[in-house]
Design an enzyme around this catalytic site. Structure first.
Site, PDB file in Angstrom:
ATOM      1  N   GLU A 209      -3.117  10.875  -3.906  1.00 50.50           N
ATOM      2  CA  GLU A 209      -4.276  10.021  -4.218  1.00 50.50           C
ATOM      3  C   GLU A 209      -5.413  10.884  -4.780  1.00 50.50           C
ATOM      4  O   GLU A 209      -6.529  10.910  -4.250  1.00 50.50           O
ATOM      5  CB  GLU A 209      -4.708   9.204  -2.993  1.00 50.50           C
ATOM      6  CG  GLU A 209      -3.613   8.242  -2.562  1.00 50.50           C
ATOM      7  CD  GLU A 209      -4.025   7.170  -1.556  1.00 50.50           C
ATOM      8  OE1 GLU A 209      -5.141   7.224  -1.024  1.00 50.50           O
ATOM      9  OE2 GLU A 209      -3.204   6.262  -1.311  1.00 50.50           O
ATOM     10  N   GLU A 341       3.906   5.301  -1.276  1.00 51.41           N
ATOM     11  CA  GLU A 341       3.257   4.648  -0.122  1.00 51.41           C
ATOM     12  C   GLU A 341       3.230   3.154  -0.397  1.00 51.41           C
ATOM     13  O   GLU A 341       2.699   2.731  -1.431  1.00 51.41           O
ATOM     14  CB  GLU A 341       1.827   5.165   0.107  1.00 51.41           C
ATOM     15  CG  GLU A 341       1.786   6.567   0.686  1.00 51.41           C
ATOM     16  CD  GLU A 341       0.372   7.045   1.016  1.00 51.41           C
ATOM     17  OE1 GLU A 341      -0.480   6.225   1.402  1.00 51.41           O
ATOM     18  OE2 GLU A 341       0.139   8.263   0.871  1.00 51.41           O
TER      19      GLU A 341
HETATM   20  O1  AHR Z   1      -1.037   5.968   4.860  1.00 55.28           O
HETATM   21  C1  AHR Z   1      -2.373   6.137   5.216  1.00 55.28           C
HETATM   22  C2  AHR Z   1      -3.222   6.658   4.063  1.00 55.28           C
HETATM   23  O2  AHR Z   1      -3.240   5.711   3.039  1.00 55.28           O
HETATM   24  C3  AHR Z   1      -2.706   7.893   3.381  1.00 55.28           C
HETATM   25  O3  AHR Z   1      -3.083   9.053   4.044  1.00 55.28           O
HETATM   26  C4  AHR Z   1      -3.348   7.826   2.043  1.00 55.28           C
HETATM   27  O4  AHR Z   1      -2.585   8.458   1.049  1.00 55.28           O
HETATM   28  C5  AHR Z   1      -3.495   6.326   1.799  1.00 55.28           C
HETATM   29  O5  AHR Z   1      -4.768   6.001   1.388  1.00 55.28           O
END
Ligand code: AHR
Length: 542
Positions: A209, A341
């Site tokens: 991110e 994710e």
């Molecule tokens: O999964 C939790 C958080 O969500 C992670 O650390 C981040 O990459 C995302 O914003």
């Protein structure tokens, strides 16, 4: 398939067309493969966040809790059963604060560090704040993680720190993992940590991110960093697969600018583009604030139920849109998508225990969300090379709850288990004729597909998965195979009386799959899907 022809299909199978339910037909084109379903689509994500690592996975070698070299055995056994192809670690946002050297050397000599999540506003008030969730003892480092992956049957995917360590530390981490035995000081450090042979780590994330917690870079800036981090990276004979920090949801701007700026040298290094997409109740008339806009994991109304599924369903348009932008600079589509994710994200309040920061309950709604997501990934099997649900245990849409000697599987785990036969199969084109669900979003009409489905073929076995997204009504589904004749069918269904049903430490089997009825006649199959349910049909072809 036209409605008239569908009704004749239903009549042929003598389906009981009930007033309350709906009737749906799915056409499966057995001779129209899309691509192989990469087993890595069934990937996981482990971050040093709350009780994911400590307590969840790592209990320590001297623990009374059954363990395999410090890793909770119950979790390992259950994980191995669902064939986890790849596991991403150590973050997430934590990755861009992590120094991999802290997790090397004898455990007693490893430094204790303040965790990235120390000041999260999602900490439950009654959580203990002096434990390893807050001050990380680094007992779970690279070697412990890679052993965990090996024991589970998964490939490790390491996410490198791009925000707070220089590029040289990334190359050195690769060297620690992959340099030949005894060749360098870092290879000897690895040996001292118990692993003489190279770990052969293939998957490496270059930042996380980077538009947010990974440095607040612009896409242009990140492209420059990416090139700096990845230029002249030694491979040590491993076919390195580098994953770039892709967009937040469907930011076309981020992707377009990165792909333009990275140029041929940068893009030539890129294997996967790591998009993130979470589903939460932040739209409609509810506040748009990321924190306050989230709904409850268990106490949801009809609008919230459908809104979460609708957000999950937007994964389909995100994949199409990102793929289109990626194709502008990479027309051959050498770079694939890695959705590293994804999952549901609810407000605090349903943690399985207080130290499980961003832990949340997991209901039948989440099971349907997982199934819907996998069906989308299968339908885009030529585009999606990897996905990693967030997160494995005690956090977000987890597969497990684990605390002290307590352990439970969530409904999402059962979806992974039911869907595992798809791994490595040929995704097949399917078409559905179905009524939509209409519901109210902030008082305005909104639509959602009634059914989600996908199919794959391995040899003469066809796996068809289907979910009924309707919260209250059953769906009678007829499946017509084109290009093959079914001989037998077996069905298993995950369903509950209430879509809010979930498993807890006290009631770990409240939601679990059971054999269900399906019939076969000629080239037709039939099954009834209960409301908010997930089903798998295993069809032997003649
Ligand atoms: O999964 C939790 C958080 O969500 C992670 O650390 C981040 O990459 C995302 O914003």
């Amino acid at each position: 398939m036209l409605r008239r022809s569908f009704l004749s299909t239903a009549a042929a199978l003598a389906l009981p067309l009930r007033g309350q339910g709906s009737t749906t037909q799915i056409d499966v084109m057995v001779n129209e493969p899309i691509a192989t379903i990469a087993p890595e689509i069934y990937g996981h994500f482990v971050e040093h966040l709350g009780a994911v690592v400590y307590d969840g996975i790592w209990v320590g070698e001297s623990s009374k809790i059954a363990n395999v070299r410090g890793v909770r055995k119950a979790l390992l056994d259950a994980l191995r059963a669902i064939k986890p192809a790849v596991i991403r670690w150590p973050g997430g946002c934590f990755a861009d604060q992590y120094d991999w050297r802290d997790g090397t050397g004898p455990h007693a000599q490893r430094p204790t560090r303040t965790n990235f999540w120390v000041d999260s506003r999602e900490w439950p008030k009654n959580a203990r704040r002096d434990g390893p969730e807050t001050f990380d003892p680094n007992h779970f480092g690279t070697v412990e993680f890679v052993r965990f992956c090996r024991a589970a049957g998964a490939e490790p995917y390491l996410a490198a720190n791009l925000r707070s360590l220089p590029a040289q530390d990334f190359w050195r981490w690769v060297e620690y993992c992959n340099a030949p035995a005894g060749s360098t000081t870092l290879a000897r450090l690895r040996e001292a940590d118990g692993e003489r042979a190279p770990l052969k780590v293939r998957y490496w994330g270059v930042g996380n991110e980077s538009w947010g917690c990974g440095g607040n870079f612009s896409a242009d800036e990140y492209a420059v960093e990416f090139r700096r981090f990845t230029a002249w990276l030694p491979s040590y004979g491993v076919d390195l697969a580098l994953i770039g920090s892709g967009p937040n949801g469907d930011s076309r701007e981020w992707t377009r600018k990165f792909f333009e700026k990275a140029g041929r040298s940068g893009l030539g290094k890129l294997w996967g583009w790591g998009a993130h997409h979470y589903s939460w109740n932040a739209s409609g008339g509810r506040t748009r604030d990321w924190f306050d806009g989230k709904g409850d994991a268990v106490q949801f109304d009809e609008e919230q139920y459908y809104e979460i599924l609708s957000q999950a369903n937007s994964m389909d348009s995100i994949i199409r849109s990102q793929w289109g932008v990626m194709g502008e600079a990479d027309p051959q589509h050498r770079v694939k998508l890695a959705i590293d994710e994804w999952g549901s994200w609810y407000k605090p309040g349903t943690e399985p225990f207080p130290e499980a920061l961003i832990g949340q309950q997991n209901t039948m709604r989440d099971a349907v969300l997982a199934a819907l997501s996998f069906d989308i990934f299968h339908r885009h099997a030529e585009k999606v090379a990897m996905t990693n649900i967030a997160q494995l245990v005690n956090c977000l849409q987890s597969l497990f709850f684990a605390h002290e000697d307590k352990f439970a599987l969530t409904p999402t785990y059962h979806v992974f288990e039911m869907y595992s036969p798809h791994q490595g199969g040929q995704a097949l084109r399917t078409e559905a004729v179905e009524p939509s669900i209409s519901y109210k979003r902030n008082g305005q009409p909104a639509l959602l597909p009634r059914l989600s489905s996908s199919a794959s073929l391995k040899g003469r076995t066809l796996t068809l998965t289907l979910s009924n997204l309707h919260m209250k009504q059953a769906a009678e589904v007829t499946i017509r195979l084109h290009g093959a004749q079914p001989s037998t069918v077996e069905a298993v269904t995950l369903a509950a009386e209430d879509p809010r049903a979930h498993n807890t430490f006290a009631q770990p089997n409240a939601v679990q799959p059971a054999k269900s009825a399906a019939s076969v006649k000629g080239e037709l199959l039939a099954v009834i899907c209960p409301p908010a349910s997930v089903s798998r049909l295993t069809v032997a072809l003649r």
